[in-house]
Scaffold this active site. Sequence first.
Site, PDB file in Angstrom:
ATOM      1  N   HIS A  16       3.393 -62.207   0.742  1.00  0.00           N
ATOM      2  CA  HIS A  16       4.246 -61.556   1.489  1.00  0.00           C
ATOM      3  C   HIS A  16       3.739 -62.075   3.240  1.00  0.00           C
ATOM      4  O   HIS A  16       3.939 -60.987   3.902  1.00  0.00           O
ATOM      5  CB  HIS A  16       4.513 -60.072   1.216  1.00  0.00           C
ATOM      6  CG  HIS A  16       4.998 -59.566   0.210  1.00  0.00           C
ATOM      7  ND1 HIS A  16       6.245 -59.362  -0.224  1.00  0.00           N
ATOM      8  CD2 HIS A  16       4.501 -59.480  -1.148  1.00  0.00           C
ATOM      9  CE1 HIS A  16       6.481 -59.008  -1.208  1.00  0.00           C
ATOM     10  NE2 HIS A  16       5.465 -59.137  -1.839  1.00  0.00           N
ATOM     11  N   ASN A  37      10.836 -54.380  -3.405  1.00  0.00           N
ATOM     12  CA  ASN A  37      11.365 -55.807  -3.211  1.00  0.00           C
ATOM     13  C   ASN A  37      12.926 -55.611  -3.278  1.00  0.00           C
ATOM     14  O   ASN A  37      13.584 -54.433  -3.557  1.00  0.00           O
ATOM     15  CB  ASN A  37      10.781 -56.605  -4.425  1.00  0.00           C
ATOM     16  CG  ASN A  37       9.525 -56.882  -4.105  1.00  0.00           C
ATOM     17  OD1 ASN A  37       8.867 -57.061  -3.375  1.00  0.00           O
ATOM     18  ND2 ASN A  37       8.960 -57.468  -5.466  1.00  0.00           N
ATOM     19  N   TYR A  60      -4.022 -52.400  -2.230  1.00  0.00           N
ATOM     20  CA  TYR A  60      -3.509 -52.674  -0.960  1.00  0.00           C
ATOM     21  C   TYR A  60      -4.482 -52.091   0.327  1.00  0.00           C
ATOM     22  O   TYR A  60      -4.540 -52.839   1.127  1.00  0.00           O
ATOM     23  CB  TYR A  60      -2.005 -52.093  -0.842  1.00  0.00           C
ATOM     24  CG  TYR A  60      -0.949 -52.621  -1.430  1.00  0.00           C
ATOM     25  CD1 TYR A  60      -0.846 -52.643  -2.696  1.00  0.00           C
ATOM     26  CD2 TYR A  60       0.280 -52.778  -0.753  1.00  0.00           C
ATOM     27  CE1 TYR A  60       0.028 -53.468  -3.382  1.00  0.00           C
ATOM     28  CE2 TYR A  60       1.197 -53.426  -1.345  1.00  0.00           C
ATOM     29  CZ  TYR A  60       1.086 -53.981  -2.773  1.00  0.00           C
ATOM     30  OH  TYR A  60       2.192 -54.406  -3.348  1.00  0.00           O
TER      31      TYR A  60
HETATM   32 FE1  HDD Z   1       2.333 -56.197  -3.713  1.00  0.00          FE
HETATM   33  C1  HDD Z   1       1.690 -56.944  -0.185  1.00  0.00           C
HETATM   34  C2  HDD Z   1       5.729 -55.628  -3.041  1.00  0.00           C
HETATM   35  C3  HDD Z   1       2.921 -55.740  -7.095  1.00  0.00           C
HETATM   36  C4  HDD Z   1      -1.066 -56.509  -4.308  1.00  0.00           C
HETATM   37  N1  HDD Z   1       3.607 -56.307  -1.982  1.00  0.00           N
HETATM   38  C5  HDD Z   1       3.028 -56.440  -0.819  1.00  0.00           C
HETATM   39  C6  HDD Z   1       4.075 -56.396   0.112  1.00  0.00           C
HETATM   40  C7  HDD Z   1       5.472 -56.001  -0.504  1.00  0.00           C
HETATM   41  C8  HDD Z   1       4.813 -55.905  -2.025  1.00  0.00           C
HETATM   42  C9  HDD Z   1       6.843 -55.823   0.096  1.00  0.00           C
HETATM   43  C10 HDD Z   1       4.297 -56.793   1.813  1.00  0.00           C
HETATM   44  C11 HDD Z   1       4.061 -55.494   2.551  1.00  0.00           C
HETATM   45  C12 HDD Z   1       4.169 -55.605   3.950  1.00  0.00           C
HETATM   46  O1  HDD Z   1       5.246 -55.999   4.383  1.00  0.00           O
HETATM   47  O2  HDD Z   1       3.100 -55.653   4.623  1.00  0.00           O
HETATM   48  N2  HDD Z   1       4.014 -55.837  -4.819  1.00  0.00           N
HETATM   49  C13 HDD Z   1       5.377 -55.434  -4.323  1.00  0.00           C
HETATM   50  C14 HDD Z   1       6.018 -54.977  -5.443  1.00  0.00           C
HETATM   51  C15 HDD Z   1       5.152 -55.001  -6.505  1.00  0.00           C
HETATM   52  C16 HDD Z   1       3.945 -55.552  -6.149  1.00  0.00           C
HETATM   53  C17 HDD Z   1       7.613 -54.397  -5.242  1.00  0.00           C
HETATM   54  C18 HDD Z   1       5.507 -54.614  -7.952  1.00  0.00           C
HETATM   55  C19 HDD Z   1       6.612 -53.891  -8.136  1.00  0.00           C
HETATM   56  N3  HDD Z   1       1.332 -56.137  -5.315  1.00  0.00           N
HETATM   57  C20 HDD Z   1       1.615 -56.036  -6.620  1.00  0.00           C
HETATM   58  C21 HDD Z   1       0.363 -55.964  -7.568  1.00  0.00           C
HETATM   59  C22 HDD Z   1      -0.645 -56.128  -6.585  1.00  0.00           C
HETATM   60  C23 HDD Z   1       0.017 -56.226  -5.381  1.00  0.00           C
HETATM   61  C24 HDD Z   1       0.533 -55.531  -8.855  1.00  0.00           C
HETATM   62  C25 HDD Z   1      -1.932 -56.154  -6.750  1.00  0.00           C
HETATM   63  C26 HDD Z   1      -2.585 -55.687  -8.022  1.00  0.00           C
HETATM   64  N4  HDD Z   1       0.790 -56.851  -2.365  1.00  0.00           N
HETATM   65  C27 HDD Z   1      -0.510 -56.597  -3.080  1.00  0.00           C
HETATM   66  C28 HDD Z   1      -1.698 -57.144  -1.822  1.00  0.00           C
HETATM   67  C29 HDD Z   1      -0.567 -57.072  -0.623  1.00  0.00           C
HETATM   68  C30 HDD Z   1       0.821 -56.848  -1.191  1.00  0.00           C
HETATM   69  C31 HDD Z   1      -2.225 -58.196  -2.056  1.00  0.00           C
HETATM   70  C32 HDD Z   1      -0.520 -58.201   0.218  1.00  0.00           C
HETATM   71  C33 HDD Z   1      -0.752 -57.667   1.560  1.00  0.00           C
HETATM   72  C34 HDD Z   1      -0.826 -56.285   1.513  1.00  0.00           C
HETATM   73  O3  HDD Z   1      -0.803 -56.108   0.243  1.00  0.00           O
HETATM   74  O4  HDD Z   1      -0.864 -55.592   2.501  1.00  0.00           O
HETATM   75  O5  HDD Z   1      -2.323 -55.949  -1.630  1.00  0.00           O
END
Ligand code: HDD
Length: 713
Positions: A78, A151, A365
């Site tokens: 993202h 999402n 996160y």
């Molecule tokens: Fe995630 C970012 C949505 C599963 C690990 N995720 C991130 C963002 C969104 C989502 C919208 C961006 C937020 C922003 O605008 O800063 N992610 C989801 C949804 C999931 C999901 C809807 C399942 C239903 N995510 C998910 C899992 C993991 C992560 C299973 C890890 C085990 N997601 C992350 C992250 C991020 C992230 C790596 C990257 C940047 C951040 O968190 O801030 O931690």
Amino acid sequence: MTNKKTSEKNSSKKEEQLKTFEKDSTKQPLTTRQGLKVNDTNNSLKAGPRGGTLLEDFLLREKIHNFDHERIPERIVHARGSAAHGYFELFESIEEYSKAGIFTDTSRKTPVFARFSTVAGSKGSTDLARDVRGFAVKFYTEEGNWDLVGNNMPVFFIQDAMKFPDLIHSVKPEPNNEIPQAASAHDTFYDFVSLTTETLHNHIWAMSDRGIPRSLRMMEGFGIHTFRLINKEGKSHFVKFHWKPKLGVHSVTWDEAVKISGADSDFHRRDLWEAIDSGQFPEWELGVQIIPEEDEHKYDFDLLDATKLVPEEMVPVKIIGRMVLNRNPENFFAETEQVAFLPDNLVPGIDFSNDPLLQGRLFSYKDTQLSRLGSHNFHQIPINRPLVEVHNNQRDGHMQMDIPKGRTAYFPNTLGGGCPYLSSGDDGGFEPYQERIDAKKIRTRSPSFNDHFSQPALFYRSLAHWEKQHVIDAYSFELGKVYHEHIKERMLWLISQIDGSLSEKVAENLGMEVPKDIEKPINQAVGADANVEEHQPGEKKIYLESSPKLSQDNTVFGSIATRQIACLVGDGFDMDDFGKMKKALESENAVVKLVAPHGGMVMCSKDMKHKVDASIMTTESVLFDAIYIPGGEKSIDALLKKSKFIKFVNEAFKHCKAIAVDNDAERFLEQCSLGNYSDDKAVLVNNEPKKFIEAIGKHRNWDRMEKASEIPV
Ligand code: HDD
């Protein structure tokens, strides 16, 4: 209950809080970071005009030092995003389900910050990649921040957080050559997807039109996981959150997406910014699907499985409030880049379920923010600060911005008067939901998660004919870019589990046969010790013939607000035609732009000068929703002299858009490749503006799709 005055105050409270951190340099002298006024920021300090630069030049060193550290690591997923401020208001209290102030107090206006994103691409990648879109909302509530990090699709690719790094590594550019950028159409992604059958449902959503939205303002949003709502009595209900856009759900075609990526890779970002800037505030309604705890095991799927949706026909969505985005950020980096969404930001009245995907996110996160923002004090960055005061015994660390007073930083204490003190549940203290647990500690996946085919098939069955064609095209494109035959074969077999005719058509485009069966184990998302047979994807079930709510054919139509209309004009264009059309379109809040053979000014039939919005050299048909050509002999002659105008109209026709012409502009249409358009509902010759507005309000004329596919542009 907050009274009206307090509520207005609350809604602007975040704006006021942010204002205290804003810096306006108007009429201010340039200074160093220490406040020293600077007399020269153009030349370094040298030993003579042609001599070496001196180490003592602290002005040079400070400027370069800051520059060297301007970038922080982009989000690992993202990374590409756009955001805006706004507010949330509740229509009716749902206190029977939740005690959260945000869900019980209809007099509140809760400030929000929403960030939309693509998943796979880097920060500078195109907005129009075929991808899932992030839909993250931070609510600055009176009880602390609540983040709903969802999402634009109601399901996720995988069921257990343990698989997230594998999923993301497979879709990101391949590690040896960092190719391709922001694209899922490559071998590693399909290698993973074809071996991990649980991905099939989210994958078909990504292959549908949902993967290429027309606008961030025209997407649904979903919390995806099943959460809990907790009422005052401590009773829990399961809940799924839905955002429904006021403008309906609309998309572009793949051909447009590819071309928009070249013509304006900031298309979605610009669209969001300009809509808010012009006062056309994007709006979504918040809906909830509420499921009593007793019904947890009533369905053919598991509520804790994030690859499943609960069809709205089975549990209706109750609309409870709305979000309006009404203010663009002041500074992209400070706000959009530094905002940190955390699924574990909760308020009393909302709680987690045991969804294993959600549980893993609760760790990830915070951890990510630490490496991205550089300090665990990231909650003190203005955009992340809650509106309520923060008091605790956590201390120090990089970039501490507060100055905590007093001697005590421990609990219990007497020297600090026992403060900060603990709050009970009655006093707004957070109390976790007391779920009864009696289980073995075990590393496994519940067999109730094994149905991987029923819902992708339900989704496909629910689509309109034009949506189905887009899915066929998308699979054919994506798999056509896969090099390895065995991966394509596995994918074809998997797609055949969704629908036989779908896989046949994709196979035909690939020049392949759909394999009759595939060697087990195809579902390899199980541990080495697991019984592989037990974890094979289960039989496809049909518990609902179709779910009309899943189709974009049944979304909201009618509004043309913010739709971009290209008016193709040369000198001498008919001002009577144009004036009437422009007035009608603008009264519906559409955006009318003049596209001419050249930049600068263009002269109408009444000898008045009009500012050109774009010369034909700098713009493309795909950036507009509809085309209008007023009459005027000289104007039409000028348009016909530039072949790009013909391409412009042919492309709009190919993309099933509305086209209106007046008087001698029909002469122009005849030079295009539209064939016989006399019975086309969205090609309007000398018609009332009302008809054109109706055609634009339908988004596209999909009845034209087959004929349009033959247009050679
Ligand atoms: Fe995630 C970012 C949505 C599963 C690990 N995720 C991130 C963002 C969104 C989502 C919208 C961006 C937020 C922003 O605008 O800063 N992610 C989801 C949804 C999931 C999901 C809807 C399942 C239903 N995510 C998910 C899992 C993991 C992560 C299973 C890890 C085990 N997601 C992350 C992250 C991020 C992230 C790596 C990257 C940047 C951040 O968190 O801030 O931690």
